[in-house]
Design an enzyme around this catalytic site. Structure first.
Site, PDB file in Angstrom:
ATOM      1  N   TYR A   1      -2.274  -0.420  10.159  1.00 46.32           N
ATOM      2  CA  TYR A   1      -2.432  -1.099   8.865  1.00 46.32           C
ATOM      3  C   TYR A   1      -1.192  -0.889   8.010  1.00 46.32           C
ATOM      4  O   TYR A   1      -0.622  -1.844   7.461  1.00 46.32           O
ATOM      5  CB  TYR A   1      -3.668  -0.558   8.143  1.00 46.32           C
ATOM      6  CG  TYR A   1      -3.707  -0.881   6.677  1.00 46.32           C
ATOM      7  CD1 TYR A   1      -3.961  -2.177   6.237  1.00 46.32           C
ATOM      8  CD2 TYR A   1      -3.480   0.110   5.717  1.00 46.32           C
ATOM      9  CE1 TYR A   1      -3.985  -2.479   4.880  1.00 46.32           C
ATOM     10  CE2 TYR A   1      -3.501  -0.181   4.374  1.00 46.32           C
ATOM     11  CZ  TYR A   1      -3.751  -1.475   3.949  1.00 46.32           C
ATOM     12  OH  TYR A   1      -3.761  -1.761   2.609  1.00 46.32           O
TER      13      TYR A   1
ATOM     14  N   THR B   1       0.818  -1.216   0.000  1.00 44.62           N
ATOM     15  CA  THR B   1       0.000   0.000   0.000  1.00 44.62           C
ATOM     16  C   THR B   1       0.850   1.264   0.000  1.00 44.62           C
ATOM     17  O   THR B   1       1.955   1.279   0.575  1.00 44.62           O
ATOM     18  CB  THR B   1      -0.917   0.032   1.240  1.00 44.62           C
ATOM     19  OG1 THR B   1      -1.596   1.283   1.293  1.00 44.62           O
ATOM     20  CG2 THR B   1      -0.119  -0.130   2.522  1.00 44.62           C
TER      21      THR B   1
END
Length: 320
Positions: A139, A116
């Site tokens: 995350y 990501t």
């Protein structure tokens, strides 16, 4: 090719699975279905319902030769991760590390990892792969830790794909995002539109053109093409790559809403709320490294419209 896809019942994983199936390749999917949707899985795929850390169950499965493992499995809600830090680190890093080590022990050497752009933190200019990483959320930290795990392994090939903002649904509507723990812009916008609800825009006084967050949205089917290309190339080129996956241009949240309202007769009403913890002001890819290896054409307005229309059509399909 014979490919193994973890998290293949999820939004991006299933789109990639369908793309491989359409190209005539063999696909095996591992998914525990906690966030994935059984209806997303292609009928021609071999589906194993399992958690990726169920080593005893997966040992036999991994005795089969796989040309490449595409690793999507994991939790993805950036905002939720602040409340459940240990859960995100355990699921996205510890479980994944255990699974990949098992794959390596079985002679699997090629991996495509779904990472990501959140690992970069907030930047005020286009992001290059060699910029200093500053993951803010648990995350992002979980993805960062697994990236480092791949980097430490000397005898494997990997392509780490740092997604920017993935949106839209494949045009045939065979798979797509679910309503399980979905916090994405396009999902929430569609729900507001179809249910006549006010859409919330988080932040309107940021240091951006119109005060709202700016993102590099990439169409999910283009992302599937990227995975397919590098899966074919990874072994013969012995790739050890980190690549940004974005178009290289930014679109503000307000711009997406305004485009939405130009497409449909019924309009989405919206209101501004204060920025949330963990939200990034500006996130746009420098994709020059990707384009040197894989060149794809795109038009900003056309792509945004495709993402909007397919998302709305998918939500309508889910609610029939």
């Amino acid at each position: 090719m014979n490919v193994l896809i973890t998290g293949g019942a999820g939004y991006i994983g299933s789109t990639v699975a369908w793309y491989f199936i359409d190209k005539g390749h063999k696909v095996t999917i591992i998914d525990n279905l906690k966030n994935g949707n059984l209806l997303n899985i292609p009928r021609k795929a071999n589906f194993i319902k399992s958690d990726i850390n169920n080593i005893n169950k997966l040992k036999k499965l991994l005795n089969v030769h796989y040309d490449v493992v595409l690793h999507f499995a994991g939790l993805k809600n950036n905002i939720e991760s602040f409340k459940k830090k240990k859960k995100y680190i355990y699921n996205n890093f510890n479980k994944s590390k255990k699974f990949i080590e098992l794959c390596i022990s079985k002679g699997i050497n090629n991996f495509i990892f779904s990472s990501t752009a959140a690992v970069y933190g907030s930047k005020q200019k286009k992001i290059k792969e060699d910029m200093k990483l500053k993951p803010i959320s648990p995350y992002a930290i979980s993805k960062f830790k697994l990236e480092n795990f791949f980097l430490e392994k000397k005898k494997i090939n990997y392509v780490i794909l740092r997604y920017f903002n993935v949106a839209g649904v494949e045009k045939k509507l065979r798979c797509g995002f679910s309503n399980k723990n979905d916090n994405s812009l396009f999902y929430n916008l569609c729900i507001s539109y179809l249910n006549d609800k006010i859409f919330n825009i988080f932040g309107n006084n940021l240091k951006t053109v119109d005060g709202t967050p700016i993102r590099d949205f990439i169409y999910v089917s283009d992302l599937a093409k990227i995975h397919y290309f590098f899966s074919k190339q990874i072994d013969k080129n012995n790739y050890r790559l980190i690549l940004n996956c974005g178009y290289g241009w930014g679109t503000s949240v307000l711009e997406v809403v305004n485009t939405f309202n130009k497409i449909f007769i019924k309009k989405v009403n919206y209101k501004f709320l204060k920025k949330r913890d963990g939200d990034i002001n500006y996130s746009v890819a420098d994709n020059s490294k990707l384009l040197k290896l894989f060149n794809f054409k795109y038009n900003k307005i056309t792509k945004i419209k495709i993402m909007i229309k397919t998302s709305v059509n998918w939500i309508k399909k889910l609610n029939r």
